[in-house]
Design an enzyme around this catalytic site. Sequence first.
Site, PDB file in Angstrom:
ATOM      1  CB  CYS A   1      37.844 -11.300  23.558  1.00 18.79           C
ATOM      2  SG  CYS A   1      36.520 -12.468  22.843  1.00 18.79           S
TER       3      CYS A   1
ATOM      4  CB  CYS B   1       4.308   2.586  40.233  1.00 20.30           C
ATOM      5  SG  CYS B   1       3.458   3.379  41.766  1.00 20.30           S
TER       6      CYS B   1
END
Length: 324
Positions: free
Chosen positions: A159, A137
């Site tokens: 990989c 916030c």
Amino acid sequence: MLTWLDIKRFTKQGNPTADRCVTKTDEQWQAELSPEAYRVTRQQGTEAAFSSGMCNLFEPGLYACICCDTLLFDSNEKFDSGTGWPSFVQPYTPNAVAYHGDNSFGMQRVETTCNTCGAHLGHVFPDGPAPSGLRYCINAVALKKVEATTEKATFGGGCFWCTEAMFQNLAGVISIKSGYSGGQVKNPTYREVCSGLTGHAEVIQVEFDNTIISYSDLLKLHLSSHDPTTLNQQGADKGTQYRSIILTHNDEQEKSAMQVVAQMQPLFGNNIVTEIAPFEAFYKAEEEHQNYYLNNSDAGYCQVVIEPKVVKFKAAHQDKLQKK
């Protein structure tokens, strides 16, 4: 991806190390900032709820600290919390924001500050949307919107040691992190992902400058750097963790991914089976997996498996490589 457990750990054990430090005198801050920005960022003030139109801005872009220009949040991580302040689910990077316990006004909260200059930003709460569950916030006056030339791309094709090693050579690539995404388990370990039970794939997350290399070009390079027609397998590596996957961060990336796959399908004898799915969370792999080829180039696996792929990749895409 940071969670509430990470936030609590930072408040108790210390914050992540910042990339840089900006310090100025109080007089300098007053001279450079508007009175309201100075009150909020340097005197821990709070702007009135719904006082800024930033709550309703969701266009692509980044949000930087009004004091020191450090990138703090990405609009892709922004949501409408209905609180009257801009709200985000993650910071731009894990070390962009610092956290401090705040017991003012008879409440127990966690204050957020810019990890570069110490500017007060707002607070973070554990009541945000999944998967992180966080709600940053933030005071709008503590932020400034900047035009984004950087984007994030997340994809995997076997990989991640190999994928990382190839894409580190590209011009426009700012950073690469190896990790896990596309599954259900939070903060998995390498051993857990290798079991195939987490649902995650080994992926790389690429931060890139889209004025130098486009997202569609990255995807074309990705599909040409592995075999996207083999399901859950790349060479000797077998399992869902090695699947070909593109995780899109917004609607534009999803559209681009679909178009690139369709464009490249005629180049392959078999059907492309690359999974395209919305990005939800990225879990950075353990440090020993970061820059693996660069740090272990003399190792047997690097010599036999990774280096030939890197050499082939460079030869095929010389026009896309970094200038040495």
